[in-house]
Design a protein around this motif. Structure first.
Motif, PDB file in Angstrom:
ATOM      1  N   LEU A  78       0.823  -1.203   0.000  1.00  0.00           N
ATOM      2  CA  LEU A  78       0.000   0.000   0.000  1.00  0.00           C
ATOM      3  C   LEU A  78       0.857   1.253   0.000  1.00  0.00           C
ATOM      4  N   LEU A  79       1.991   1.203   0.688  1.00  0.00           N
ATOM      5  CA  LEU A  79       2.909   2.346   0.707  1.00  0.00           C
ATOM      6  C   LEU A  79       3.494   2.596  -0.679  1.00  0.00           C
ATOM      7  N   GLU A  80       3.927   1.550  -1.366  1.00  0.00           N
ATOM      8  CA  GLU A  80       4.506   1.688  -2.702  1.00  0.00           C
ATOM      9  C   GLU A  80       3.489   2.194  -3.714  1.00  0.00           C
ATOM     10  N   LEU A  81       2.229   1.820  -3.523  1.00  0.00           N
ATOM     11  CA  LEU A  81       1.171   2.218  -4.450  1.00  0.00           C
ATOM     12  C   LEU A  81       1.012   3.731  -4.519  1.00  0.00           C
ATOM     13  N   GLN A  82       1.322   4.422  -3.418  1.00  0.00           N
ATOM     14  CA  GLN A  82       1.061   5.865  -3.343  1.00  0.00           C
ATOM     15  C   GLN A  82       1.898   6.671  -4.330  1.00  0.00           C
ATOM     16  N   LYS A  83       3.120   6.272  -4.560  1.00  0.00           N
ATOM     17  CA  LYS A  83       4.056   7.079  -5.341  1.00  0.00           C
ATOM     18  C   LYS A  83       3.518   7.430  -6.722  1.00  0.00           C
ATOM     19  N   THR A  84       2.978   6.452  -7.412  1.00  0.00           N
ATOM     20  CA  THR A  84       2.512   6.670  -8.787  1.00  0.00           C
ATOM     21  C   THR A  84       0.990   6.710  -8.885  1.00  0.00           C
ATOM     22  N   ALA A  85       0.311   6.905  -7.762  1.00  0.00           N
ATOM     23  CA  ALA A  85      -1.153   6.829  -7.748  1.00  0.00           C
ATOM     24  C   ALA A  85      -1.800   7.862  -8.670  1.00  0.00           C
ATOM     25  N   ILE A  86      -1.278   9.074  -8.690  1.00  0.00           N
ATOM     26  CA  ILE A  86      -1.875  10.118  -9.520  1.00  0.00           C
ATOM     27  C   ILE A  86      -1.738   9.763 -10.998  1.00  0.00           C
ATOM     28  N   GLN A  87      -0.557   9.295 -11.390  1.00  0.00           N
ATOM     29  CA  GLN A  87      -0.320   8.942 -12.793  1.00  0.00           C
ATOM     30  C   GLN A  87      -1.074   7.680 -13.200  1.00  0.00           C
ATOM     31  N   SER A  88      -1.357   6.801 -12.223  1.00  0.00           N
ATOM     32  CA  SER A  88      -1.981   5.515 -12.537  1.00  0.00           C
ATOM     33  C   SER A  88      -3.478   5.612 -12.778  1.00  0.00           C
ATOM     34  N   GLY A  89      -4.104   6.694 -12.360  1.00  0.00           N
ATOM     35  CA  GLY A  89      -5.520   6.876 -12.646  1.00  0.00           C
ATOM     36  C   GLY A  89      -6.371   7.083 -11.414  1.00  0.00           C
ATOM     37  N   PRO A  90      -7.633   7.470 -11.628  1.00  0.00           N
ATOM     38  CA  PRO A  90      -8.528   7.830 -10.514  1.00  0.00           C
ATOM     39  C   PRO A  90      -8.703   6.755  -9.452  1.00  0.00           C
ATOM     40  N   ALA A  91      -8.805   5.478  -9.848  1.00  0.00           N
ATOM     41  CA  ALA A  91      -9.021   4.432  -8.842  1.00  0.00           C
ATOM     42  C   ALA A  91      -7.837   4.329  -7.901  1.00  0.00           C
ATOM     43  N   TYR A  92      -6.627   4.432  -8.445  1.00  0.00           N
ATOM     44  CA  TYR A  92      -5.421   4.355  -7.629  1.00  0.00           C
ATOM     45  C   TYR A  92      -5.307   5.593  -6.741  1.00  0.00           C
ATOM     46  N   ARG A  93      -5.600   6.735  -7.338  1.00  0.00           N
ATOM     47  CA  ARG A  93      -5.464   7.997  -6.616  1.00  0.00           C
ATOM     48  C   ARG A  93      -6.510   8.138  -5.514  1.00  0.00           C
ATOM     49  N   ASN A  94      -7.774   7.902  -5.860  1.00  0.00           N
ATOM     50  CA  ASN A  94      -8.856   8.119  -4.909  1.00  0.00           C
ATOM     51  C   ASN A  94      -9.011   6.956  -3.930  1.00  0.00           C
ATOM     52  N   SER A  95      -9.103   5.738  -4.458  1.00  0.00           N
ATOM     53  CA  SER A  95      -9.337   4.590  -3.582  1.00  0.00           C
ATOM     54  C   SER A  95      -8.045   4.079  -2.954  1.00  0.00           C
ATOM     55  N   GLY A  96      -6.948   4.067  -3.730  1.00  0.00           N
ATOM     56  CA  GLY A  96      -5.665   3.674  -3.157  1.00  0.00           C
ATOM     57  C   GLY A  96      -5.199   4.682  -2.121  1.00  0.00           C
ATOM     58  N   GLY A  97      -5.354   5.964  -2.451  1.00  0.00           N
ATOM     59  CA  GLY A  97      -5.012   7.007  -1.487  1.00  0.00           C
ATOM     60  C   GLY A  97      -5.912   6.970  -0.279  1.00  0.00           C
ATOM     61  N   GLY A  98      -7.219   6.761  -0.510  1.00  0.00           N
ATOM     62  CA  GLY A  98      -8.164   6.716   0.597  1.00  0.00           C
ATOM     63  C   GLY A  98      -7.906   5.561   1.545  1.00  0.00           C
ATOM     64  N   THR A  99      -7.493   4.425   0.986  1.00  0.00           N
ATOM     65  CA  THR A  99      -7.180   3.269   1.835  1.00  0.00           C
ATOM     66  C   THR A  99      -5.967   3.557   2.712  1.00  0.00           C
ATOM     67  N   TYR A 100      -4.903   4.085   2.095  1.00  0.00           N
ATOM     68  CA  TYR A 100      -3.689   4.399   2.868  1.00  0.00           C
ATOM     69  C   TYR A 100      -3.968   5.481   3.912  1.00  0.00           C
ATOM     70  N   ASN A 101      -4.610   6.553   3.489  1.00  0.00           N
ATOM     71  CA  ASN A 101      -4.843   7.676   4.395  1.00  0.00           C
ATOM     72  C   ASN A 101      -5.642   7.260   5.620  1.00  0.00           C
ATOM     73  N   HIS A 102      -6.657   6.432   5.417  1.00  0.00           N
ATOM     74  CA  HIS A 102      -7.487   6.029   6.551  1.00  0.00           C
ATOM     75  C   HIS A 102      -6.772   5.033   7.462  1.00  0.00           C
ATOM     76  N   ASN A 103      -5.973   4.141   6.887  1.00  0.00           N
ATOM     77  CA  ASN A 103      -5.166   3.266   7.747  1.00  0.00           C
ATOM     78  C   ASN A 103      -4.296   4.107   8.674  1.00  0.00           C
ATOM     79  N   MET A 104      -3.683   5.119   8.100  1.00  0.00           N
ATOM     80  CA  MET A 104      -2.819   6.001   8.890  1.00  0.00           C
ATOM     81  C   MET A 104      -3.636   6.755   9.945  1.00  0.00           C
TER      82      MET A 104
END
Length: 289
Positions: free
Chosen positions: A129-155
């Motif tokens: 999940l940590l590695e996913l964050q780096k390229t989340a914006i470039q990877s598309g909305p699902a990575y940015r919004n849902s991948g970011g949301g998953t990491y942010n809430h865990n934190m």
């Protein structure tokens, strides 16, 4: 797939947990098939064409089992991200954050982010999940919004603790905060100002970040973006503290009074965890949540 629905109803498992159990069940079937192949390949009466010794039989066995496990996903199929359980009871953060908000925030909003990022990654390589964050914006909305949301809430869940149990910043972190912002009181005031509606209009997060120059800075990001993401609209770096200022994080109790929520939030910050993440950040490591 009806058996998966029955499994969920019988066990009370979440959709992610049911999916994981299903993958493990398929893995067990594959292992059973592999055992059958082993029994056939290693039988003394079996000799593969062109193979006349035990080493050749072992090679055939290894190749056959590897193929079976690969097809079944036992070796290469990564586990889906799970909805992180809260490390405390739903009402443990009262009066700062009420029980109903915690139930809705964790079980509905956070769970939706987890579900959607797992759908986006189905059949694909799944990084941490940590590695996913780096390229989340470039990877598309699902990575940015849902991948970011998953990491942010865990934190977010980990950086909070029941009222009165979060301790104080380590001497090292407190010295760094004082050096960067003047005092702890000044830091909190600036953090609250950065998260107020006038500064972060709409949904987003406010962060304490160790920037690339090794200095502590306060920044905010829109939606589910975070400072780990390349191209983020905000100060990039390693976040060690973040406050969710989406309305769903506070509206049931505070309605439009976001500043009141931010001020009350300090009573449940887990400074022990934040201090540990600061040490990690000084070593160049992001918070692994």
């Amino acid at each position: 797939q009806d058996w998966l629905k029955v499994l969920g109803l019988c066990t009370g498992a979440t959709s992610q947990q049911v999916s994981k159990m299903a993958r493990r069940a398929r893995g067990l079937v594959a292992l059973g098939a592999a055992a059958f192949v082993a029994s056939r390949c290693l039988d003394v009466s079996f000799v593969a064409p062109g193979a006349g010794n035990a080493a050749s039989r072992r090679d055939v066995f290894a190749g056959g089992v590897g193929a079976l496990l690969g097809v079944a996903g036992v070796v290469e199929q990564a586990d889906a991200y799970d909805l992180m359980p809260l490390p405390y009871a739903y009402d443990a953060l009262e009066p700062s954050i009420d029980k109903a908000t915690m139930e809705f925030h964790h079980d509905k909003h956070h769970n939706t982010y987890v579900t959607n990022i797992n759908k986006a990654l189905e059949g694909k390589t799944q990084p941490s999940l940590l590695e996913l964050q780096k390229t989340a914006i470039q990877s598309g909305p699902a990575y940015r919004n849902s991948g970011g949301g998953t990491y942010n809430h865990n934190m977010f869940w980990k950086e909070m603790a029941p009222t009165g149990t979060g301790g104080a910043p380590s001497s090292k972190l407190e010295a760094a905060i004082t050096g960067a912002f003047g005092s702890m009181a000044d830091f909190k005031a600036k953090f609250e100002a950065a998260g107020a509606p006038g500064a972060r209009f709409g949904s987003g997060w406010v962060w304490l970040v160790l920037d690339k120059g090794g200095k502590l800075v306060i920044t905010s990001t829109p939606n589910q973006d975070n400072p780990l993401m390349d191209g983020v609209d905000g100060t990039a770096g390693l976040p060690i503290l973040g406050c969710d200022v989406w309305e769903h994080a506070y509206y049931l109790k505070y309605q439009f009074r976001r500043p009141d929520y931010l001020k009350a939030w300090w009573d449940v910050v887990n400074w022990k965890q934040v201090s540990s993440w600061y040490d990690d950040a000084l070593a160049g490591n992001g918070a692994s949540v």
